[in-house]
Design an enzyme around this catalytic site. Structure first.
Site, short mmCIF file in Angstrom:
data_model
loop_
_atom_site.label_atom_id
_atom_site.label_comp_id
_atom_site.label_asym_id
_atom_site.label_seq_id
_atom_site.Cartn_x
_atom_site.Cartn_y
_atom_site.Cartn_z
N ALA A 116 -25.90 -20.56 29.24
CA ALA A 116 -24.99 -20.96 28.14
C ALA A 116 -23.59 -20.62 28.63
O ALA A 116 -23.05 -19.57 28.32
CB ALA A 116 -25.35 -20.21 26.87
N ALA A 117 -23.02 -21.51 29.42
CA ALA A 117 -21.98 -21.08 30.37
C ALA A 117 -20.53 -21.33 29.97
O ALA A 117 -19.63 -20.72 30.53
CB ALA A 117 -22.22 -21.73 31.73
N ALA A 118 -20.26 -22.25 29.03
CA ALA A 118 -18.85 -22.59 28.74
C ALA A 118 -18.18 -21.49 27.93
O ALA A 118 -18.83 -20.88 27.09
CB ALA A 118 -18.78 -23.91 27.97
N GLY A 120 -16.85 -20.47 30.86
CA GLY A 120 -17.01 -20.19 32.28
C GLY A 120 -16.69 -18.77 32.72
O GLY A 120 -16.60 -18.51 33.91
N GLY A 121 -16.53 -17.86 31.76
CA GLY A 121 -16.22 -16.47 32.13
C GLY A 121 -17.28 -15.90 33.05
O GLY A 121 -16.98 -15.35 34.11
N LYS A 122 -18.54 -16.03 32.62
CA LYS A 122 -19.61 -15.45 33.44
C LYS A 122 -19.84 -16.30 34.69
O LYS A 122 -20.13 -15.76 35.76
CB LYS A 122 -20.91 -15.33 32.64
CG LYS A 122 -21.00 -14.04 31.84
CD LYS A 122 -20.48 -14.20 30.46
CE LYS A 122 -20.39 -12.92 29.68
NZ LYS A 122 -19.69 -13.11 28.40
N GLU A 140 -24.18 -26.03 30.03
CA GLU A 140 -23.59 -25.92 28.69
C GLU A 140 -24.08 -27.09 27.85
O GLU A 140 -24.00 -28.24 28.28
CB GLU A 140 -22.06 -25.91 28.80
CG GLU A 140 -21.32 -26.09 27.50
CD GLU A 140 -21.67 -25.07 26.41
OE1 GLU A 140 -21.81 -23.87 26.70
OE2 GLU A 140 -21.82 -25.50 25.25
N ASP A 185 -25.89 -15.69 28.11
CA ASP A 185 -24.84 -15.17 27.22
C ASP A 185 -24.96 -16.02 25.96
O ASP A 185 -24.36 -17.08 25.84
CB ASP A 185 -23.48 -15.39 27.92
CG ASP A 185 -22.34 -14.74 27.18
OD1 ASP A 185 -22.57 -13.72 26.50
OD2 ASP A 185 -21.21 -15.26 27.27
N CYS A 238 -21.77 -11.21 21.94
CA CYS A 238 -20.55 -10.51 21.52
C CYS A 238 -20.69 -10.20 20.03
O CYS A 238 -19.77 -10.38 19.26
CB CYS A 238 -19.30 -11.34 21.82
SG CYS A 238 -19.24 -12.91 20.94
N1 SAM Z 1 -20.91 -17.52 28.87
C1 SAM Z 1 -19.70 -18.09 28.35
C2 SAM Z 1 -18.52 -17.42 29.01
O1 SAM Z 1 -18.66 -16.30 29.52
O2 SAM Z 1 -17.43 -18.04 29.08
C3 SAM Z 1 -19.65 -17.99 26.84
C4 SAM Z 1 -20.86 -18.58 26.19
S1 SAM Z 1 -20.83 -18.60 24.44
C5 SAM Z 1 -21.09 -16.95 24.03
C6 SAM Z 1 -22.36 -19.34 24.07
C7 SAM Z 1 -22.51 -20.80 24.45
O3 SAM Z 1 -23.79 -21.25 24.00
C8 SAM Z 1 -21.49 -21.71 23.81
O4 SAM Z 1 -20.75 -22.37 24.81
C9 SAM Z 1 -22.31 -22.70 22.99
O5 SAM Z 1 -21.81 -24.00 23.04
C10 SAM Z 1 -23.67 -22.60 23.63
N2 SAM Z 1 -24.78 -22.99 22.72
C11 SAM Z 1 -24.70 -23.25 21.40
N3 SAM Z 1 -25.89 -23.61 20.93
C12 SAM Z 1 -26.76 -23.57 21.95
C13 SAM Z 1 -28.14 -23.85 22.09
N4 SAM Z 1 -28.88 -24.20 21.06
N5 SAM Z 1 -28.68 -23.75 23.30
C14 SAM Z 1 -27.93 -23.36 24.36
N6 SAM Z 1 -26.62 -23.08 24.28
C15 SAM Z 1 -26.04 -23.18 23.10
#
Ligand code: SAM
Length: 464
Positions: A116-118, A120-122, A140, A185, A238
């Site tokens: 769950a990458a956007a 892109g921090g991780k 993502e 994440d 978080c």
């Molecule tokens: N890892 C990212 C970073 O470090 O920049 C932040 C990720 S954010 C906490 C969680 C991500 O999960 C979001 O980008 C969101 O769009 C995505 N997400 C939302 N619903 C989801 C789903 N059902 N399955 C997978 N990913 C999902």
């Protein structure tokens, strides 16, 4: 943020977790200014300490204790507006969020999924740990967010990442038992965002927490399918409640006895300088049985799904385009070598798709999956002429280029280049080369007749 109106049920939940005395300190942290962080990019700089030394005064940097490459900066410093940000020298990231990829501890050569990458921090953190060796799939689910992720991967100069835009089941069905490490994440109720983002408070409710926990359990099931026996899964959020953190993990382990909890970490905003994070490190036993879907079956299934997403072109066309790239590289990037991979075409765009160390990954595994970036974008064939991609400029080192025109980051020429203006060329220059700020590539320029034609993509041009 002194007027924060926290829901009563949220305060009750925190009190149950922390006790009255700690809760008071926790609530007081909402009155304090938040901390800002950036993380240096090891793909660009040999040593974060050295880069931090150069920018120390400009950004008032001080080290973040739990991340070797992470530094706090003064909010007024605005590092996002500095030319070295455009050069990908650092990524701006909430300090406590840096704890998760530190715990993942990816090793060069491994195959990693950031699930769950956007934005892109991780992903950018993990790519730094891999040092360009191995395969990173950054996925993502939301298309617009996948695009932002892809832009951040480009700016960071990552050559061995594939950015996909799939739902969890679309990945687990094609990558069973595939990854050495998985970063999840997870989307969460975002209690650690309350100080940053008042909307997160408005969205919060006990029902939303339940909903998030259910969704996390679902995504974790797909992550479990994709981990190799002996692999490491890092789960992070978080948010603070137990339901989305410890309880989600306890329930997961109860269902998957082959997983062992190695560590958990909670960063609290009243105890550290950061908004707060939860991290759990899980390891699957070496003897764990692979999921019922064997790799071959899953790949077979994937290759039948041919009707969705961007489609790579045929291999022979990609090979022809690669000849055009090689001609370009012989002249303009004489000391650049591609890693293990294969050429892939999307329309006129040529990518170099990285392979994993075990040769199980190639274009066939992406068939039917939406792909936002199929590895390193090498360039495009425009009117039968090869034009190098911006991503390539960001991924190469200056010494690999035919010529480089370097300026100090605060030189007027750098501001002019970032605005998209033409620069003056040295007499001997011709063809493609790099414009660099303090030695870090910002993009391509093409020299002819004493001028450097600016090839910074229009969407990246800006007034500093
Ligand atoms: N890892 C990212 C970073 O470090 O920049 C932040 C990720 S954010 C906490 C969680 C991500 O999960 C979001 O980008 C969101 O769009 C995505 N997400 C939302 N619903 C989801 C789903 N059902 N399955 C997978 N990913 C999902």
């Amino acid at each position: 943020m002194s007027n924060v109106q926290l829901p009563e049920s949220y305060i009750r939940q925190i009190t149950a977790l922390l006790g009255a005395e700690q809760t008071e300190k926790f609530l007081r942290s909402y009155e304090e200014p938040r901390a800002y962080g950036l993380r240096f990019n090891p793909l660009k700089t040999g040593s974060a300490k050295e880069s931090a030394g150069t920018l120390k005064e400009a950004f008032s940097l001080s080290p973040i204790p739990w991340c070797e490459t992470g530094y706090y900066y003064e909010h007024d410093a605005k590092p996002g507006k500095h030319p070295l940000y455009a050069a990908g020298l650092y990524y701006i990231q909430e300090p406590s969020a840096m704890s998760a990829a530190e715990r993942l501890d990816a090793q060069p050569g491994e195959t990693i999924l950031d699930f769950a990458a956007a934005p892109g921090g991780k992903t950018t953190h993990i790519a730094g740990q891999l040092r360009g060796e191995g395969l990173l799939i950054a996925n993502e689910i939301h298309p617009a967010r996948a695009k932002i992720l892809s832009e951040n991967v480009e700016r960071a100069g990552i050559s061995n990442a594939v950015v996909t835009n799939g739902a969890p089941h679309e990945l687990s069905s094609r990558f069973p038992g595939f990854f050495d490490r998985i970063m999840l994440d997870a989307p969460c109720s975002g209690e650690g965002m309350f100080r940053k983002d008042a909307d997160a408070i408005a969205e919060w409710s006990p029902q939303h927490v339940d909903y998030c926990a259910q969704r996390q359990a679902d995504i974790l099931e797909h992550a479990a399918i994709m981990l190799k026996p002996g692999g490491t899964l890092v789960y992070s959020t978080c948010t603070f409640n137990r339901e989305e953190n410890e309880e989600t993990i306890e329930q997961f382990i109860a269902k998957h006895p082959s997983f062992r909890l190695e560590a958990t970490e909670r960063l609290w905003p009243h105890l550290v300088q950061g908004e707060g994070h939860f991290v759990a490190v899980l390891r699957q036993s070496e003897s764990a049985e692979m999921s019922a879907q064997g790799s071959e079956r899953a790949v077979g299934k994937a290759s039948k799904k041919r009707d969705r997403g961007k489609k790579p072109g045929g291999a022979s066309t990609a090979a022809q385009q690669l000849t055009a790239f090689n001609e370009f590289a012989n002249k303009s990037l004489p000391r650049f070598v591609l890693g293990a991979g294969e050429p892939v075409l999307f329309g006129d765009a040529l990518y170099w798709l990285p392979h994993d160390g075990e040769q199980r990954f190639g274009a066939a595994q992406l068939d039917g999956l939406k792909v936002a970036r199929a590895g390193l974008h090498l360039g495009d064939l425009r009117k039968n002429r090869f034009e190098p991609a911006h991503a390539l400029a960001m991924a190469v080192r200056p010494e690999q280029a035919d010529w480089v025109q370097n300026y100090s980051a605060d030189a007027p020429e750098i501001a002019a280049y970032l605005r998209g203006e033409t620069l003056a060329a040295a007499d001997a220059q011709s063809g493609w080369g790099l414009v660099t700020a303090d030695g870090y590539p910002l993009g391509w320029a093409k020299a002819s007749g004493g001028q450097l034609k600016n090839h910074l993509p229009k969407g990246l041009r800006r007034h500093l």
